[in-house]
Design a protein around this motif. Sequence first.
Motif, PDB file in Angstrom:
ATOM      1  N   ALA A  42     -14.956  -7.265 -19.365  1.00 60.02           N
ATOM      2  CA  ALA A  42     -15.381  -6.008 -19.971  1.00 60.02           C
ATOM      3  C   ALA A  42     -16.883  -5.969 -20.212  1.00 60.02           C
ATOM      4  CB  ALA A  42     -14.643  -5.781 -21.283  1.00 60.02           C
ATOM      5  N   ILE A  43     -17.462  -4.800 -20.005  1.00 66.72           N
ATOM      6  CA  ILE A  43     -18.892  -4.559 -20.165  1.00 66.72           C
ATOM      7  C   ILE A  43     -19.073  -3.588 -21.328  1.00 66.72           C
ATOM      8  CG2 ILE A  43     -20.990  -3.738 -19.037  1.00 66.72           C
ATOM      9  CD1 ILE A  43     -19.351  -4.161 -16.346  1.00 66.72           C
ATOM     10  N   GLN A  44     -19.958  -3.894 -22.258  1.00 73.00           N
ATOM     11  CA  GLN A  44     -20.129  -3.022 -23.422  1.00 73.00           C
ATOM     12  C   GLN A  44     -21.200  -1.976 -23.169  1.00 73.00           C
ATOM     13  OE1 GLN A  44     -20.825  -4.982 -27.146  1.00 73.00           O
ATOM     14  NE2 GLN A  44     -20.937  -3.076 -28.300  1.00 73.00           N
ATOM     15  N   THR A  45     -20.846  -0.735 -23.433  1.00 75.77           N
ATOM     16  CA  THR A  45     -21.803   0.372 -23.392  1.00 75.77           C
ATOM     17  C   THR A  45     -21.239   1.523 -24.203  1.00 75.77           C
ATOM     18  OG1 THR A  45     -23.232   1.691 -21.936  1.00 75.77           O
ATOM     19  CG2 THR A  45     -20.910   1.558 -21.337  1.00 75.77           C
ATOM     20  N   LEU A  46     -22.099   2.377 -24.730  1.00 77.11           N
ATOM     21  CA  LEU A  46     -21.646   3.546 -25.473  1.00 77.11           C
ATOM     22  C   LEU A  46     -21.027   4.564 -24.528  1.00 77.11           C
ATOM     23  CD1 LEU A  46     -24.698   3.985 -27.880  1.00 77.11           C
ATOM     24  CD2 LEU A  46     -22.511   2.870 -28.360  1.00 77.11           C
ATOM     25  N   SER A  47     -20.115   5.348 -25.039  1.00 75.61           N
ATOM     26  CA  SER A  47     -19.419   6.352 -24.235  1.00 75.61           C
ATOM     27  C   SER A  47     -19.970   7.745 -24.549  1.00 75.61           C
ATOM     28  CB  SER A  47     -17.923   6.315 -24.557  1.00 75.61           C
ATOM     29  OG  SER A  47     -17.253   7.401 -23.971  1.00 75.61           O
ATOM     30  N   VAL A  48     -20.127   8.544 -23.511  1.00 73.70           N
ATOM     31  CA  VAL A  48     -20.548   9.940 -23.666  1.00 73.70           C
ATOM     32  C   VAL A  48     -19.348  10.827 -23.351  1.00 73.70           C
ATOM     33  CG1 VAL A  48     -22.146  11.735 -22.927  1.00 73.70           C
ATOM     34  CG2 VAL A  48     -22.900   9.345 -23.000  1.00 73.70           C
ATOM     35  N   GLN A  49     -19.052  11.736 -24.256  1.00 76.62           N
ATOM     36  CA  GLN A  49     -17.911  12.637 -24.065  1.00 76.62           C
ATOM     37  C   GLN A  49     -18.276  14.025 -24.577  1.00 76.62           C
ATOM     38  OE1 GLN A  49     -14.173  11.097 -25.606  1.00 76.62           O
ATOM     39  NE2 GLN A  49     -14.939   9.010 -25.546  1.00 76.62           N
ATOM     40  N   PHE A  50     -17.932  15.041 -23.802  1.00 74.40           N
ATOM     41  CA  PHE A  50     -18.065  16.423 -24.275  1.00 74.40           C
ATOM     42  C   PHE A  50     -17.250  17.337 -23.376  1.00 74.40           C
ATOM     43  CE2 PHE A  50     -22.192  15.413 -22.087  1.00 74.40           C
ATOM     44  CZ  PHE A  50     -21.943  16.064 -20.881  1.00 74.40           C
ATOM     45  N   GLY A  51     -17.051  18.576 -23.839  1.00 75.26           N
ATOM     46  CA  GLY A  51     -16.287  19.560 -23.101  1.00 75.26           C
ATOM     47  C   GLY A  51     -17.179  20.579 -22.428  1.00 75.26           C
ATOM     48  N   LEU A  52     -16.565  21.603 -21.865  1.00 76.85           N
ATOM     49  CA  LEU A  52     -17.327  22.684 -21.241  1.00 76.85           C
ATOM     50  C   LEU A  52     -18.244  23.349 -22.268  1.00 76.85           C
ATOM     51  CD1 LEU A  52     -14.589  24.384 -19.045  1.00 76.85           C
ATOM     52  CD2 LEU A  52     -16.671  23.294 -18.200  1.00 76.85           C
ATOM     53  N   ASP A  53     -19.479  23.610 -21.842  1.00 78.83           N
ATOM     54  CA  ASP A  53     -20.468  24.298 -22.676  1.00 78.83           C
ATOM     55  C   ASP A  53     -20.837  23.515 -23.933  1.00 78.83           C
ATOM     56  OD1 ASP A  53     -20.422  26.519 -20.901  1.00 78.83           O
ATOM     57  OD2 ASP A  53     -18.635  27.279 -21.902  1.00 78.83           O
ATOM     58  N   GLU A  54     -20.669  22.198 -23.898  1.00 77.17           N
ATOM     59  CA  GLU A  54     -21.025  21.377 -25.056  1.00 77.17           C
ATOM     60  C   GLU A  54     -22.110  20.354 -24.734  1.00 77.17           C
ATOM     61  OE1 GLU A  54     -16.428  21.449 -26.778  1.00 77.17           O
ATOM     62  OE2 GLU A  54     -17.464  19.546 -26.551  1.00 77.17           O
ATOM     63  N   GLN A  55     -22.549  20.280 -23.477  1.00 73.32           N
ATOM     64  CA  GLN A  55     -23.467  19.197 -23.118  1.00 73.32           C
ATOM     65  C   GLN A  55     -24.880  19.400 -23.639  1.00 73.32           C
ATOM     66  OE1 GLN A  55     -21.660  21.022 -20.884  1.00 73.32           O
ATOM     67  NE2 GLN A  55     -22.799  21.394 -19.001  1.00 73.32           N
ATOM     68  N   MET A  56     -25.271  20.635 -23.945  1.00 74.38           N
ATOM     69  CA  MET A  56     -26.615  20.884 -24.457  1.00 74.38           C
ATOM     70  C   MET A  56     -26.535  21.560 -25.817  1.00 74.38           C
ATOM     71  SD  MET A  56     -28.793  19.512 -22.527  1.00 74.38           S
ATOM     72  CE  MET A  56     -30.264  20.206 -23.278  1.00 74.38           C
ATOM     73  N   PRO A  57     -26.355  20.801 -26.892  1.00 72.40           N
ATOM     74  CA  PRO A  57     -26.256  21.397 -28.233  1.00 72.40           C
ATOM     75  C   PRO A  57     -27.570  22.053 -28.648  1.00 72.40           C
ATOM     76  CG  PRO A  57     -26.425  19.004 -28.381  1.00 72.40           C
ATOM     77  CD  PRO A  57     -26.263  19.334 -26.922  1.00 72.40           C
TER      78      PRO A  57
END
Length: 347
Positions: A145-160
């Motif tokens: 296993a490799i450790q890294t942070l996860s990025v998650q978002f839905g439609l129209d949520e990537q640019m707050p």
Amino acid sequence: MLVGICDFPSQYAFPPHGYGGIERWLWATAIGAAEAGADVHLIGPAWRPEAVARFPATPLRLEDLLPGSTDATKLSRVGLDLLVVGHEYPSLPAWRRMWEQLDCDVVTFQHDPAFRHEPQAFDGTRSRLFCYSGEMVERYASCAAIQTLSVQFGLDEQMPAQPGRGRDVIWLGRIDADKAPHLAALATARLGLPLTLVGPVLDETYVAEHAAALYAPHVTWAGELSGEAKNALLRDAAVFAYTCASGYIEAGAAVFGEALRAGVPVAALTWRPSTCAQAALCSDTGAIATADPAMSDDGVAAILASAIEQAMRLDRPTVQEIGLCRFDPAQHFRTLAHTTITSATPS
């Protein structure tokens, strides 16, 4: 680079309309791949029409194909360099047979702390498993296993949007005993602050047991939100409160990235070191309250309330600047696509 992003049978859409973990990660990875300059190809029948309108798609699942069949040959001719999949798939024999015909790398992110992989599922090079926290890397050490942070978002949520100046505390997630939102309700009651709960109720028995806290006058129930509605609520929040039960192991932790990217500092309740909260946060983006499982709910609420007060003093534009960098989808994809490091060093 040509990247295939695979859906799987799920009660949620891809990307989901509200709650959903792996589904949101797959969509964020597709966006990150495109932003990083890769060509994205969606694979599977569950992708929403809005997603298929953005990227080319093949409405077939690999595990349903027979190597050498007409559909399998057509997919092989697409020329994929990388497959991004849900964590179960590298351990499924039918899926692996088709993957071997495609002759490409495969990556996934572990979103379930209890799932057991087959010994041959990951080699750390051609097939790579990523985990969010130190405790998850330790649990899946045998999978390289490799450790890294996860990025998650839905439609129209990537640019707050740029953060506002709200007073409310927000809590986001599924409402059940594992996530323990009643602790956030007790903590905000101590501070005299309003709390908004966002997410689906998955455990009515838990809600009934903690009804006095969860239905207190200072608590508002917003239900499931996504897209612009979720962005608007995050923009106007003062603090994001993260809670969980003492025995719960957080695997994917979408909420940290969602909050920080919106410029909302996080007050996180933890019960031990090396959790997702420690991986995601720093003194400029949040405050961590570490509780003892022997403590009463009131005692836990007291230390969480202190963390909320500390988080409220943080500078929101700075939080957002750090969050957009730390949870950048393009950089996340580059990490998934190119790393062969098998150490537990966070990216």
